[in-house]
Write a protein that holds these residues in place. Sequence first.
Motif, short mmCIF file in Angstrom:
data_model
loop_
_atom_site.label_atom_id
_atom_site.label_comp_id
_atom_site.label_asym_id
_atom_site.label_seq_id
_atom_site.Cartn_x
_atom_site.Cartn_y
_atom_site.Cartn_z
N ALA A 54 2.17 1.89 -3.33
CA ALA A 54 1.11 2.34 -4.23
C ALA A 54 0.88 3.84 -4.03
CB ALA A 54 -0.17 1.56 -3.96
N ARG A 55 0.89 4.29 -2.76
CA ARG A 55 0.69 5.70 -2.47
C ARG A 55 1.80 6.54 -3.08
NH1 ARG A 55 0.98 7.66 2.81
NH2 ARG A 55 -0.10 5.80 3.53
N LYS A 104 -10.37 6.04 -7.52
CA LYS A 104 -10.03 4.79 -6.81
C LYS A 104 -8.85 4.95 -5.87
CE LYS A 104 -13.17 2.41 -8.77
NZ LYS A 104 -14.32 1.97 -7.99
N VAL A 105 -7.88 5.77 -6.25
CA VAL A 105 -6.67 5.87 -5.43
C VAL A 105 -6.75 7.07 -4.48
CG1 VAL A 105 -4.17 6.16 -5.50
CG2 VAL A 105 -5.30 4.76 -7.23
N ARG A 124 -4.03 11.70 -17.89
CA ARG A 124 -4.28 10.68 -16.87
C ARG A 124 -3.24 10.76 -15.76
NH1 ARG A 124 -4.01 4.42 -18.55
NH2 ARG A 124 -1.86 4.99 -19.00
N ARG A 147 -9.54 8.69 -3.80
CA ARG A 147 -10.87 8.72 -3.18
C ARG A 147 -11.58 10.04 -3.39
NH1 ARG A 147 -11.82 3.66 -2.64
NH2 ARG A 147 -10.00 2.53 -1.95
N ARG A 171 0.80 -1.22 0.00
CA ARG A 171 0.00 0.00 0.00
C ARG A 171 0.83 1.27 0.00
NH1 ARG A 171 -5.29 -0.24 0.22
NH2 ARG A 171 -5.94 -2.40 0.38
N MET A 190 -3.44 12.77 -11.19
CA MET A 190 -3.03 12.35 -9.85
C MET A 190 -2.26 13.46 -9.13
SD MET A 190 -4.38 9.48 -9.87
CE MET A 190 -3.81 8.86 -8.27
N LEU A 230 -10.19 7.51 -13.25
CA LEU A 230 -10.07 6.25 -12.51
C LEU A 230 -9.13 6.38 -11.31
CD1 LEU A 230 -11.10 3.30 -12.61
CD2 LEU A 230 -9.00 2.72 -13.82
N GLY A 231 -7.94 6.92 -11.55
CA GLY A 231 -6.96 7.08 -10.47
C GLY A 231 -7.47 7.98 -9.36
N MET A 279 3.65 8.65 -14.76
CA MET A 279 4.47 8.01 -15.77
C MET A 279 3.73 7.96 -17.10
SD MET A 279 6.94 4.88 -15.53
CE MET A 279 7.88 4.32 -16.94
N ARG A 323 3.71 5.75 -5.57
CA ARG A 323 3.63 5.73 -7.04
C ARG A 323 2.65 6.76 -7.56
NH1 ARG A 323 3.38 -0.22 -7.54
NH2 ARG A 323 5.50 -0.87 -7.98
N SER A 324 1.59 6.98 -6.80
CA SER A 324 0.59 7.92 -7.28
C SER A 324 1.16 9.34 -7.31
CB SER A 324 -0.67 7.85 -6.41
OG SER A 324 -0.38 8.29 -5.10
#
Lengths: 215, 254
Positions: free
Chosen positions: B85-86, B116-117, B161, B119, B82, B165, B112-113, B93, B88-89
């Motif tokens: 993942a945080r 979902k990531v 995209r 929130r 997790r 983020m 989507l990001g 890239m 990376r956001s």
Amino acid sequence: MLETLTDNWDLFVEAFRTTVLLLIVSGAISLVAGTLLGAMRVSPVPALRTAGTAYVTLLRNTPLTFVFFFVAFGFPRLDIRFSYFAFAVVALSAYTSAFVCEAVRSGINTVHVGQAEAARAIGMTFGQTLTQVVLPQALRAAVPPVMSVIIALAKNTTIASGFGVMEAGAIGATLNERGYPAFDAMIWVAVGFVIVVLPLSLTQRRLERAVVRSR
Amino acid sequence: MTTLQKAPTGEALVTLRGVQKHFGALHVLKDIELTVQRGEVVVVIGPSGSGKSTLCRTINRLEPIDEGAIEVDGQPLPQEGRELARLRSDVGMVFQSFNLFPHKTVLQNVTLGPVKVRRRKAEEAERRGRELLARVGVADQAEKYPAQLSGGQQQRVAIARALAMEPKVMLFDEPTSALDPEMVNEVLDVMTSLAREGMTMIVVTHEMGFARRAANRVVFMDAGRIVEEAPPEQFFTSPRSDRARDFLSKILTH
Ligand SMILES: Nc1ncnc2c1ncn2[C@@H]1O[C@H](COP(=O)(O)OP(=O)(O)O)[C@@H](O)[C@H]1O
Ligand SMILES: [Mg+2]
């Protein structure tokens, strides 16, 4: 010939009802379990991958009759007592989910690795990457092979008659006992299976076309 | 010097120290030392197979490294999970092959990001998504699927995209190499304006025009090593190393 069917109509209806029920219940369980197994086989956790691979290798290489045998005679030894029907569902699902798993995995393999990388690059976890990006694409690709597995399952339900379940596979022997010609009985059973499987084949073709369109 | 973008701040945003990476017996990254400052634009250049993509991919840990340390904004890269993942956001890239999600619309690709990531609420993400699509010039394509767009449009969506983020740094791995020549500039223009707005960028590209216009620094890699670093003008007109000179003579002749 025809009276073999008409005289025993209730038997046919009852037996095929059981067959369809076996198909629906085992099919639904296999789809879910097979997809989970497929996810295990591509997961980054080595233990899950190994467990998934071991399960699939074992179940795919065991004749279905043996799976039934182990469930029907093994479970009672462990003091697990189900109805014959439930044992049949367990055996059919255990077996079929291994094949669904492979169909799903082949679908996952058609999804370009760049898709998972792009999902990870925007911060998605493994679970999100799988459910949001990889599986929706993989399942589309997996539809034709999964439908073939389900069609095979429809025919495999006939093994259950050997383990006490009154499904369509048991019709022949029952009618033989009642003094009807075995050959006639089998023809009607075959016709019944065509009627059960045909909608599946048609669905398969329709889904395949839908998948092609959505690309 | 006539660089137009905001000056880098002098504060390190991405740091690679003593990074080593192998693929089996192949040593693909050797003793990599690289610091990228906040607001800086670094162009990475070098022959095919020299490790440029791998370098990019280690920075958001799509590739784990064997030795050394990588920090983004003072945070060492965590292990898979997790936390990673945080992180990376925060690192955007952009891939050579776009890698848009084909089963989602253009707008869904961009939201989507955030949803979902990060929130974010769907409406908020959509509003912001449409702004970003407008910014990269594809606002009118929002409801289409990626396959219906040209390569240049797809790559601009991919940039949107990543921007959705709100990343601290953007990595570009040969973002124009898969494009037809007439679409290269529309993508480079978007990247140039990002650079001018102060985005920290690490860009693998052989587009010298872009490097001259937008980069603060060129990093030349060969056989897994950073061989030379210099401001773009200096690098292209008077490279110090033989290997850079040799490489430039090859890409300049066509
Ligand atoms: N996943 C991989 N497995 C094995 N070798 C790889 C992998 N990715 C890249 N390589 C090798 O590593 C070297 C560097 O590759 P890469 O970073 O893609 O170079 P570049 O982007 O500069 O062309 C090449 O020799 C390439 O073949
Ligand atoms: Mg590359």
